[in-house]
Design an enzyme around this catalytic site. Structure first.
Site, mmCIF file in Angstrom:
data_model
loop_
_atom_site.group_PDB
_atom_site.id
_atom_site.type_symbol
_atom_site.label_atom_id
_atom_site.label_comp_id
_atom_site.label_asym_id
_atom_site.label_seq_id
_atom_site.Cartn_x
_atom_site.Cartn_y
_atom_site.Cartn_z
ATOM 1 N N HIS A 283 34.985 25.772 184.078
ATOM 2 C CA HIS A 283 36.281 26.758 183.482
ATOM 3 C C HIS A 283 37.423 25.758 183.214
ATOM 4 O O HIS A 283 38.026 25.286 184.251
ATOM 5 C CB HIS A 283 36.567 27.532 184.732
ATOM 6 C CG HIS A 283 37.300 28.802 184.231
ATOM 7 N ND1 HIS A 283 37.964 28.784 182.744
ATOM 8 C CD2 HIS A 283 37.731 29.955 184.723
ATOM 9 C CE1 HIS A 283 38.481 29.758 182.720
ATOM 10 N NE2 HIS A 283 38.858 30.466 183.856
ATOM 11 N N LYS B 150 30.707 27.640 180.042
ATOM 12 C CA LYS B 150 31.260 27.425 181.248
ATOM 13 C C LYS B 150 29.987 26.663 182.103
ATOM 14 O O LYS B 150 30.323 25.927 183.244
ATOM 15 C CB LYS B 150 31.970 28.422 181.941
ATOM 16 C CG LYS B 150 33.432 28.660 181.463
ATOM 17 C CD LYS B 150 34.126 29.673 181.962
ATOM 18 C CE LYS B 150 35.386 29.928 181.283
ATOM 19 N NZ LYS B 150 35.242 30.788 179.968
ATOM 20 N N CYS C 173 44.026 32.129 182.453
ATOM 21 C CA CYS C 173 42.743 31.729 181.784
ATOM 22 C C CYS C 173 42.705 32.028 180.310
ATOM 23 O O CYS C 173 41.696 31.704 179.681
ATOM 24 C CB CYS C 173 41.575 31.819 182.732
ATOM 25 S SG CYS C 173 41.829 31.114 184.187
ATOM 26 N N GLU D 26 32.519 42.141 182.707
ATOM 27 C CA GLU D 26 32.532 41.632 181.257
ATOM 28 C C GLU D 26 31.050 42.345 180.614
ATOM 29 O O GLU D 26 30.897 42.789 179.687
ATOM 30 C CB GLU D 26 32.330 40.114 181.134
ATOM 31 C CG GLU D 26 33.133 39.756 179.695
ATOM 32 C CD GLU D 26 32.989 38.231 179.513
ATOM 33 O OE1 GLU D 26 33.491 37.997 178.388
ATOM 34 O OE2 GLU D 26 32.969 37.551 180.458
ATOM 35 N N PHE E 291 43.897 35.830 185.296
ATOM 36 C CA PHE E 291 44.650 36.289 186.325
ATOM 37 C C PHE E 291 45.814 37.127 185.814
ATOM 38 O O PHE E 291 46.859 36.720 185.142
ATOM 39 C CB PHE E 291 44.907 35.288 187.286
ATOM 40 C CG PHE E 291 44.174 34.817 188.047
ATOM 41 C CD1 PHE E 291 42.724 35.303 188.090
ATOM 42 C CD2 PHE E 291 44.251 33.653 188.967
ATOM 43 C CE1 PHE E 291 41.618 34.755 189.203
ATOM 44 C CE2 PHE E 291 43.349 33.283 190.021
ATOM 45 C CZ PHE E 291 41.941 33.669 189.760
ATOM 46 N N HIS F 257 33.864 35.268 178.403
ATOM 47 C CA HIS F 257 34.459 34.607 179.360
ATOM 48 C C HIS F 257 33.684 33.846 180.462
ATOM 49 O O HIS F 257 33.705 32.646 180.808
ATOM 50 C CB HIS F 257 35.584 35.164 180.010
ATOM 51 C CG HIS F 257 36.787 34.703 180.782
ATOM 52 N ND1 HIS F 257 37.560 33.593 180.260
ATOM 53 C CD2 HIS F 257 37.137 34.606 182.390
ATOM 54 C CE1 HIS F 257 38.307 33.319 181.058
ATOM 55 N NE2 HIS F 257 38.002 33.704 182.342
#
Length: 429
Positions: A356, A351, A179, A329, A415, A318
């Protein structure tokens, strides 16, 4: 040379490396085709999430996604042959890149093609073709698998086809960090330009993640929300958040050395003043809870541009809407700026509107951040309504206008513990 001779503007940084600017941007997202559609959707705080239409979701626990609906590639510059042969992630990359290249106005006949790179990634690649190929193999046997299966499916083929389309003969790369792919591709291009390996690059990310195997896999990983109400599904930093919503699309930017942009009379949209990249070395899917790696990436990005944390105008987070990501975050931002300042820095996530978009997210969000710093504003976060004590940050719920900024950060986390942070600033001569 340290200055452009035609304009006497400083084109180098204090350390002698090139300043890097954005001269073109393009996007295709669940908001529609084009950067304008994306921006107007975000500023209006509209959600693009709805029922999945690309396949029958009977038997699935997840029934919603942020799709690009009613997409016909031939209506957006691709031939019928290209539309048949190219997977959706390649088609999306082309549509976004056509817009970015047109805005940049590169005269490719006048340019040295060996000095223009293509750095364009996909987190997953041709997942539809992969699933279809395995089905054909199992049901019809090996001789019925398409001879184009491999070059259709492989993730680097978006970069390959883009370089062919525009005749870009500099390095051709596909950086893959899940991502964080889009942000890392932009960062790689920025570093190449900064150190003089190339003059310009087409860069970004693309993804076709709304597919049966993808939705099933993410669902069973407990990564996706199982909410049925699209308006209550993607909830970045909200106490009710329960997972992300799968999205799809592509973001493309043309980046150049300032020297090169000025020499050809390009319109500069924003400047990429820094890039930070770190690893968590912690877990295959979970972020390191303290956010230490994210903090380091943000600190690196600011420092590269000569900024301190107190200069940060806003964070384009993110912000996936998963319990672990948003808390991590938030902790990272407070660690960067200090508790009081960290709680006041405006934070936004696209998002809530787009879902996403995985490998495309970093590029799409870099575009949004560039528009934000160039336009002295910060777009709101769709979906957010109820603050979470575990996320003590200042989530923007109404567009901030007339808000000049020295620098903003755009974060992407993948990830495997991949952290990327891009620092973007309004262009100043």
């Amino acid at each position: 040379m340290s200055e452009n001779t035609s304009s006497s503007q400083a084109t180098r940084r204090p350390d002698g490396t090139h300043r890097v600017v954005i001269t073109g941007m393009g996007a295709i997202t669940p908001a529609g085709v084009g950067v304008r559609a994306l921006w107007s959707t975000l500023m209006a705080r509209r959600s693009c999430i709805g029922p999945i239409t690309k396949f029958d979701t009977e038997g699935y626990d997840v029934h919603i996604a942020a799709e690009i609906r009613d997409f016909d590639a031939t209506e957006h510059g691709l031939t019928k042959k290209e539309a048949r042969r190219f997977e959706r992630f390649v088609q999306y990359a082309i549509v976004a890149s056509d817009e970015a290249m047109a805005q940049a106005g590169l005269d490719r006949e006048a340019e040295d093609a060996t000095r223009i790179a293509c750095v364009f990634g996909s987190g997953i690649g041709g997942i539809d073709e992969l699933q279809s190929g395995f089905t054909t193999l199992l049901e019809k046997g090996p001789k019925r698998v398409s001879p184009l299966f491999i070059p259709t499916m492989i993730g680097n083929i978006a970069a390959g086809n883009l370089s062919i389309r525009y005749g870009l003969k500099g390095e051709c790369l596909n950086v893959v960090t899940a991502c964080a792919t889009g942000a890392h591709c932009i960062g790689a291009a920025v570093r190449d330009i900064r150190h003089g390996y190339i003059d310009a690059a087409l860069t970004g990310g693309t993804e076709e993640s709304v597919s049966p195997i993808c939705i099933a896999g993410f669902t069973n990983l407990s990564a996706l929300t199982k909410a049925e109400d699209p308006s209550q599904a993607s909830l970045p930093f909200d106490v009710r958040r329960a997972g992300f919503v799968a999205g799809e699309g592509a973001g493309a930017v043309v980046v150049e050395s300032l020297e090169h942009a000025l020499a050809r009379g390009a319109n500069v949209l924003a400047e990429i003043t820094g890039f930070g990249s770190t690893g968590d070395a912690y877990h295959m899917t979970a972020p390191e809870p303290s956010g230490e790696g994210v903090t380091r990436a943000m600190r690196q990005a600011l420092a590269e541009g000569g900024f301190a944390p107190e200069d940060l105008g806003h964070l384009n987070a993110h912000g996936t809407g998963t319990p672990a990501n948003d808390a991590t975050e938030s902790h990272a931002l407070l660690a960067l700026c200090g508790d009081d300042r960290g709680r006041s820095v405006p934070v936004t996530s696209v998002k809530g509107a787009t879902g996403h978009t995985l490998g495309a997210a970093g590029a799409i969000e870099a575009i949004v951040t560039a528009l934000s710093v160039a336009g002295d504003c910060v777009p709101p976060t769709a979906g957010f309504a109820e603050a979470d004590p575990e996320c003590p940050v200042n989530v923007v719920v109404e567009a901030k206008m007339n808000y000049p900024q020295k620098v903003a950060l755009s974060n992407s986390l993948g990830f495997g513990g991949h952290n990327a942070s891009l620092a973007l600033s309004p262009y100043r001569a």
